[in-house]
Design an enzyme around this catalytic site. Structure first.
Site, PDB file in Angstrom:
ATOM      1  N   ARG A  52       8.459  45.182  19.048  1.00  0.00           N
ATOM      2  CA  ARG A  52       7.708  44.221  19.879  1.00  0.00           C
ATOM      3  C   ARG A  52       6.688  44.903  20.770  1.00  0.00           C
ATOM      4  NH1 ARG A  52       9.841  38.740  20.402  1.00  0.00           N
ATOM      5  NH2 ARG A  52      11.573  38.604  18.963  1.00  0.00           N
ATOM      6  N   ARG A  56       4.443  40.305  25.129  1.00  0.00           N
ATOM      7  CA  ARG A  56       4.192  39.662  26.425  1.00  0.00           C
ATOM      8  C   ARG A  56       4.141  40.610  27.618  1.00  0.00           C
ATOM      9  NH1 ARG A  56       8.832  35.415  25.529  1.00  0.00           N
ATOM     10  NH2 ARG A  56       9.574  37.236  24.378  1.00  0.00           N
ATOM     11  N   ARG A  65      -2.989  34.930  24.389  1.00  0.00           N
ATOM     12  CA  ARG A  65      -2.109  33.764  24.240  1.00  0.00           C
ATOM     13  C   ARG A  65      -2.536  32.569  25.106  1.00  0.00           C
ATOM     14  NH1 ARG A  65       0.611  31.335  22.724  1.00  0.00           N
ATOM     15  NH2 ARG A  65       2.839  31.506  23.126  1.00  0.00           N
ATOM     16  N   ASP A 101       5.645  37.068  12.893  1.00  0.00           N
ATOM     17  CA  ASP A 101       7.003  36.751  13.346  1.00  0.00           C
ATOM     18  C   ASP A 101       7.891  36.590  12.125  1.00  0.00           C
ATOM     19  OD1 ASP A 101       8.399  36.015  16.036  1.00  0.00           O
ATOM     20  OD2 ASP A 101       9.241  34.699  14.517  1.00  0.00           O
ATOM     21  N   TYR A 178      18.453  30.904  12.140  1.00  0.00           N
ATOM     22  CA  TYR A 178      17.409  30.136  12.841  1.00  0.00           C
ATOM     23  C   TYR A 178      17.194  28.771  12.177  1.00  0.00           C
ATOM     24  CZ  TYR A 178      16.020  33.826  16.060  1.00  0.00           C
ATOM     25  OH  TYR A 178      16.001  34.735  17.088  1.00  0.00           O
TER      26      TYR A 178
HETATM   27  O1  1CP Z   1       6.898  44.349  17.119  1.00  0.00           O
HETATM   28  C1  1CP Z   1       5.749  43.850  17.178  1.00  0.00           C
HETATM   29  O2  1CP Z   1       4.906  44.214  18.000  1.00  0.00           O
HETATM   30  C2  1CP Z   1       5.376  42.804  16.160  1.00  0.00           C
HETATM   31  C3  1CP Z   1       5.611  41.476  16.594  1.00  0.00           C
HETATM   32  C4  1CP Z   1       6.923  40.743  16.430  1.00  0.00           C
HETATM   33  C5  1CP Z   1       8.090  41.029  15.709  1.00  0.00           C
HETATM   34  C6  1CP Z   1       8.451  42.299  14.963  1.00  0.00           C
HETATM   35  C7  1CP Z   1       7.094  39.466  16.993  1.00  0.00           C
HETATM   36  C8  1CP Z   1       6.119  38.796  17.856  1.00  0.00           C
HETATM   37  N1  1CP Z   1       8.291  38.960  16.554  1.00  0.00           N
HETATM   38  C9  1CP Z   1       8.937  39.900  15.787  1.00  0.00           C
HETATM   39  C10 1CP Z   1      10.212  39.779  15.107  1.00  0.00           C
HETATM   40  C11 1CP Z   1      11.169  38.747  15.536  1.00  0.00           C
HETATM   41  N2  1CP Z   1      10.933  37.446  15.877  1.00  0.00           N
HETATM   42  C12 1CP Z   1      12.569  38.944  15.571  1.00  0.00           C
HETATM   43  C13 1CP Z   1      13.252  40.211  15.167  1.00  0.00           C
HETATM   44  C14 1CP Z   1      13.217  41.199  16.248  1.00  0.00           C
HETATM   45  C15 1CP Z   1      14.139  40.922  17.391  1.00  0.00           C
HETATM   46  O3  1CP Z   1      15.344  40.788  17.151  1.00  0.00           O
HETATM   47  O4  1CP Z   1      13.643  40.849  18.524  1.00  0.00           O
HETATM   48  C16 1CP Z   1      13.168  37.753  15.995  1.00  0.00           C
HETATM   49  C17 1CP Z   1      14.637  37.484  16.201  1.00  0.00           C
HETATM   50  C18 1CP Z   1      12.125  36.797  16.185  1.00  0.00           C
HETATM   51  C19 1CP Z   1      12.270  35.397  16.590  1.00  0.00           C
HETATM   52  C20 1CP Z   1      11.517  35.152  17.831  1.00  0.00           C
HETATM   53  N3  1CP Z   1      10.174  34.983  17.870  1.00  0.00           N
HETATM   54  C21 1CP Z   1      12.021  35.160  19.139  1.00  0.00           C
HETATM   55  C22 1CP Z   1      13.447  35.381  19.552  1.00  0.00           C
HETATM   56  C23 1CP Z   1      14.093  34.094  19.929  1.00  0.00           C
HETATM   57  C24 1CP Z   1      15.540  34.261  20.251  1.00  0.00           C
HETATM   58  O5  1CP Z   1      15.844  34.446  21.437  1.00  0.00           O
HETATM   59  O6  1CP Z   1      16.357  34.186  19.343  1.00  0.00           O
HETATM   60  C25 1CP Z   1      10.925  34.944  20.004  1.00  0.00           C
HETATM   61  C26 1CP Z   1      10.935  34.823  21.490  1.00  0.00           C
HETATM   62  C27 1CP Z   1       9.768  34.855  19.177  1.00  0.00           C
HETATM   63  C28 1CP Z   1       8.371  34.704  19.628  1.00  0.00           C
HETATM   64  C29 1CP Z   1       7.572  35.929  19.610  1.00  0.00           C
HETATM   65  N4  1CP Z   1       7.412  36.721  18.476  1.00  0.00           N
HETATM   66  C30 1CP Z   1       6.601  37.771  18.787  1.00  0.00           C
HETATM   67  C31 1CP Z   1       6.211  37.635  20.174  1.00  0.00           C
HETATM   68  C32 1CP Z   1       5.300  38.562  20.895  1.00  0.00           C
HETATM   69  C33 1CP Z   1       6.828  36.480  20.669  1.00  0.00           C
HETATM   70  C34 1CP Z   1       6.668  35.929  22.062  1.00  0.00           C
HETATM   71  C35 1CP Z   1       6.138  34.550  22.011  1.00  0.00           C
HETATM   72  C36 1CP Z   1       4.837  34.308  22.697  1.00  0.00           C
HETATM   73  O7  1CP Z   1       3.877  35.055  22.668  1.00  0.00           O
HETATM   74  O8  1CP Z   1       4.776  33.221  23.290  1.00  0.00           O
END
Ligand code: 1CP
Length: 375
Positions: A52, A56, A65, A101, A178
């Site tokens: 990540r 954010r 965003r 994502d 999910y």
């Molecule tokens: O790593 C990077 O820089 C690439 C971006 C990336 C990756 C690898 C994002 C952007 N998401 C992911 C993978 C991802 N998404 C995972 C696997 C990694 C982990 O376990 O953290 C998972 C579970 C998700 C699902 C997801 N998408 C969540 C988690 C929700 C939860 O609590 O179960 C969330 C918050 C997102 C949104 C998201 N994805 C990425 C970002 C930067 C965000 C934030 C949202 C935003 O900008 O509003």
């Protein structure tokens, strides 16, 4: 005669496959420490990137965003590349990871996924009973994800060979979770009930996801991804027995099927990382799945992990993301200690899970610098 025809056909397919990669004409890599570490070759310095890393905690990401919806950023290669590049402008990282994502696969299978501020992903119509499986549209799913391939190809050019580009996907069990829970869940109660109440339908869904993932990863490699990471982030909810039953066979299938697919087309296989959060209980088993790199969360001791997986696997991780809220002096000490425990060979430094939104920028600077200076 028959043999000759088959041979010519095979040769033609091979040439076509090689061209699929070569036609991009990507600039040569200047820093290949990540790929070297993944392959077990000597490195100039311990490579470091952060799960990540585009996200954010960066004000410039928040700015993008403000103007664009989350999935619009994913679907617009120019925007996806811009946010992929953001952490590289600030930090001396050894890898980039394409911005996207894991939930784009459920979307490609026909499900609606929304990103709600302060909540995370929301599925307004999650899978409730096996009858809902009929609503999924696996045919042509990868065709609805070409925007990810376009972003990868654009990013490889933008990087000008500075560091390798990582592609990624969610793993079947994590995606199934999910799709059934309708978003993040603390218990995964509904998805676990599926495993018990509808085992055959669960297998069908996991296999459907496996096939979509293989197509998706093949597309990412053809587009230019140089390493692939599979996020099995919800492994932490499964017992060891259930992890071995409901996650491991599909993870193995993904690696095997992708290798076969690429070999058939004479496309070089890329290194692959499995990150199964909370599955430190099954490192020995993970080491048998054919992955080059195993990602560790912070609950696993580096020295113990090395004993479990043996010398021929690269380890990645595993500083606690909460440590990033400590002082730079403490972060430096913890990072140095971590890198010394893992050692310089077959190691990629990272956090033990994604960086969290309030992490101070100076913590990232300290982490990256401390990794490079540790050994
Ligand atoms: O790593 C990077 O820089 C690439 C971006 C990336 C990756 C690898 C994002 C952007 N998401 C992911 C993978 C991802 N998404 C995972 C696997 C990694 C982990 O376990 O953290 C998972 C579970 C998700 C699902 C997801 N998408 C969540 C988690 C929700 C939860 O609590 O179960 C969330 C918050 C997102 C949104 C998201 N994805 C990425 C970002 C930067 C965000 C934030 C949202 C935003 O900008 O509003």
């Amino acid at each position: 005669m028959y043999c000759a025809l088959i041979y010519i056909l095979y040769a033609l397919i091979s040439v076509a496959g090689t061209c699929a990669i070569k036609q991009h004409n990507f600039p040569p890599l200047k820093n290949d420490n990540l790929l070297r570490a993944a392959r077990g070759e000597p490195v100039d310095r311990v490579p470091v990137w952060v799960m990540r890393q585009a996200g954010r905690y960066l004000p410039e990401f928040q700015e993008v965003r403000k103007h664009h919806d989350f999935f619009t950023v994913c679907r617009t290669p120019e925007l996806a590349c811009e946010v992929t590049m953001q952490p590289l402008r600030r930090f001396d990282l050894d890898a980039s990871i394409i911005f996207c994502d894991i939930l784009v696969i459920p979307q490609a299978l026909g499900m609606i996924v929304e990103m709600h501020a302060g909540v995370g992903p929301v599925f307004p119509e999650p899978l409730q009973t096996p009858a809902d499986l009929a609503k999924l549209t696996p045919e042509g799913a990868v065709g609805r994800l070409t925007y990810v391939g376009d972003a990868i190809t654009m990013m490889r050019h933008m990087l000008e060979g500075r560091v390798p580009l990582i592609g990624f996907t969610g793993a079947p069990w994590t995606l199934m979770g999910y799709m059934i829970e309708g978003g993040g869940s603390k218990t995964m109660a509904k998805s676990k009930a599926w495993l018990t109440d509808y085992p055959e339908d669960s297998k069908m869904l996991l296999s459907m996801l496996t096939n979509a993932i293989v197509d998706y990863l093949e597309m990412q490699v053809k587009a230019g991804a140089q390493l692939l990471q599979i996020f099995e982030s919800s492994a932490e909810h499964l017992s060891k027995e259930d992890f071995l039953k409901w996650a491991v066979p599909y993870l193995k299938d993904i690696r095997d099927k992708l290798d076969e697919r690429l070999k058939q087309q004479s496309i070089p296989v890329v290194p692959m990382t499995i990150f199964a959060k909370g599955a430190g209980h099954s490192l020995k088993e993970q080491a048998t799945l054919g992955y080059d790199v195993i990602g560790l969360d912070w609950t696993v001791d580096p020295v113990e992990a090395r004993k479990e997986v043996g010398p021929n696997i690269t380890l990645q991780g595993n500083l606690d993301p909460q440590d990033m809220y400590k002082t730079p002096v403490e972060i430096r000490a913890l990072t140095t200690e971590m890198v010394r425990k893992f050692g310089k060979d077959r190691y990629i430094a990272n956090l033990g899970h994604g960086i969290t939104p309030q992490t101070p920028i100076i913590s990232m600077e300290t982490l990256v610098d401390a990794v490079h200076k540790a050994i």
